[in-house]
Design an enzyme around this catalytic site. Structure first.
Site, PDB file in Angstrom:
ATOM      1  CE  LYS A   4      -3.988   2.669   0.166  1.00 52.06           C
ATOM      2  NZ  LYS A   4      -3.563   2.993  -0.808  1.00 52.06           N
ATOM      3  CE  LYS A  57       3.817   7.624   6.110  1.00 49.79           C
ATOM      4  NZ  LYS A  57       3.253   8.102   5.125  1.00 49.79           N
ATOM      5  CE  LYS A  69       5.335   7.622  -1.315  1.00 50.35           C
ATOM      6  NZ  LYS A  69       4.182   7.706   0.343  1.00 50.35           N
ATOM      7  CB  THR A 118      -2.720  13.515   5.903  1.00 56.59           C
ATOM      8  OG1 THR A 118      -2.259  12.535   5.432  1.00 56.59           O
ATOM      9  CG2 THR A 118      -1.565  13.777   6.358  1.00 56.59           C
ATOM     10  CG  ASN A 131      -4.588  17.425   1.972  1.00 60.81           C
ATOM     11  OD1 ASN A 131      -4.602  17.068   2.657  1.00 60.81           O
ATOM     12  ND2 ASN A 131      -6.467  17.208   0.701  1.00 60.81           N
ATOM     13  CB  SER A 134      -6.229   5.167   2.469  1.00 63.79           C
ATOM     14  OG  SER A 134      -5.385   6.267   1.539  1.00 63.79           O
TER      15      SER A 134
END
Ligand code: GLU
Length: 425
Positions: free
Chosen positions: A80, A104, A116, A200, A231, A359
């Site tokens: 992910k 993470k 990624k 986030t 953001n 997510s």
């Protein structure tokens, strides 16, 4: 462990994020006394590939862009992690970012490993049509190697819900069905989750609140500086402001503004939307962006790029608490200086994990075809962030290590147990 030699000779390559991630994993594995195989398996991503993406530009010319995807490990679930569009992105950076995603996801206990992706491009210089063709082209190139059970991309620097929407559509055409679980950060109407845009920043606000409790900082009396007003930065500023924190300085790529009496983060966001910059905001003084980082404040939120807190400025930082909204804003040398100076750093892999957590909620909703209210999303996010902060803080107190090392330890302890359970080590 014999792997120590991996790092000899690293000294000439400071700020190589891959080496920093490997070093941190190695240290954490050693401190935990994990079987040497754990680090040996994790030190390099399981699969990294490069794709070339020919795009027809509006001029009629064809230009080939280069993209990457790094799938670090699927030990704790499908890979992910986001997709970054950036002109200077390198394959080592993508590999490091995929390792950070593994850590993470495991700090917050998600059933994922890390991945990624990136495309070397400057999205600000592409028309909307060119950006769509590039996004679809990248998805076509990676589609055979990803999927809702294999590797689930999401947003990252300079990609947004629209880009995710195009990629979802391209993947779904290839798969021959609507497959919303293949990518997250989508527009709500295309299967996105409520609360994902703010996730986030909301996660940041929870860890700032928890850290402030530990440090005895009263947030209604506190000041904060936010570096980066995209953001994460702009919404974090708004949420902290709602918690009573005075936002005294913010910056974006065009400059920095400061007002000791406090800025209204929503008004600054509106000013930026109208003018393309935070500078020129009425009532604020323009200051050097470097001086903003070292301004006196309680909470510093680096929410822009990598390697902004370095050996050169770490001795001058005057915040009591740093919560890393960006990935990798602090170099390893700076980290050590901040730790010695007693400044609490809530590392990226914990502080900004709210994004990937929501997510995950989005993916769960897609797989179940059952959608949650925003309150439900935020309530579950809070539980996960508070729990991950507490575990990391306890680990850091028990082993007398920085919160970054502690977060690696929390994650690697879980990964090590998963590897042992599956007979990998
Ligand atoms: N780009 C975000 C991160 O670095 C989130 C990725 C995702 O949602 O998959 O954590």
């Amino acid at each position: 462990m014999a792997v120590e030699q991996t790092f000899s000779g690293d000294h000439g390559q400071q700020n190589n994020p891959l080496h920093a991630a490997q070093q941190l994993m190695y240290d954490a594995c050693t401190r935990l006394g994990l079987a040497p195989g754990v680090y040996e398996i994790l030190k390099e991503p399981a699969r990294v590939f490069t794709v070339s993406i020919p795009v027809k530009l509006d001029s009629g010319e064809v230009q080939t862009f280069i993209g990457y995807r790094s799938q670090h490990t699927d030990i704790t679930g499908p890979c992910k992690g986001g997709i970054r569009f950036h002109p200077e992105v390198t394959v080592d950076e993508v590999k490091a970012l995929s390792i950070w995603m593994t850590i993470k996801c495991n700090v917050v206990g998600l059933p994922y490993g890390g991945g990624k992706g990136a495309v070397i491009c400057n999205p600000k210089k592409l028309s909307k049509g060119e950006l769509e063709r590039l996004s679809r082209g990248y998805m076509r190139a990676i589609a055979p190697y990803i999927g809702p059970d294999k590797d689930i991309p999401g947003p990252d620097m300079y990609t947004n819900p629209q880009v995710m929407g195009w990629m979802l559509d391209e993947y779904s055409r290839i798969a021959g069905c609507n497959a919303p679980g293949v990518i997250t950060g989508k527009p709500i109407v295309a299967g996105g989750s409520l609360g994902r845009t703010e996730a986030t920043a909301r996660g940041i606000s929870f860890v700032v609140r928890e850290a402030a409790k530990e440090l005895g900082i009263d947030l209604t009396e506190a000041t904060a500086v936010v570096q980066g007003y995209g953001n994460a930065g702009s919404i974090a500023a708004r949420l902290l402001h709602e918690m009573g924190v005075k936002i005294i300085g913010v910056s974006d790529s065009t400059g920095a503004i400061y007002n000791r009496e406090g800025l209204d983060p929503l008004a600054v966001a509106e000013h930026k939307a109208a003018n393309g910059t935070v500078t020129g905001f009425p009532g604020a003084t323009c200051i050097d962006p470097d001086d903003l980082l070292t301004a006196e404040c309680d909470v510093l939120i680096p929410a822009a790029f990598e390697n902004v807190i370095t050996r050169a400025n770490a001795t001058r930082i005057r915040a009591r608490l740093i919560a890393e909204a960006a990935n990798g804003p602090t170099t390893p040398e700076a980290d050590e200086i901040l730790y010695r100076r007693g400044i609490l750093v809530v590392p990226d892999i914990l502080a900004n994990a709210g994004g990937v957590t929501v997510s995950y909620f989005e993916w769960v909703q897609n797989l179940q075809n059952f959608y949650w209210s925003e309150e439900e999303v935020n309530r579950r996010l809070e539980m996960i962030m508070v729990d991950a902060f507490a575990k990391t803080y306890a680990m850091s107190a028990e082993h007398k290590v920085s919160m970054r090392t502690a977060a690696y330890m929390v994650a690697l302890d879980r990964i090590g147990r998963a590897m042992a359970a599956r007979g990998w080590v």
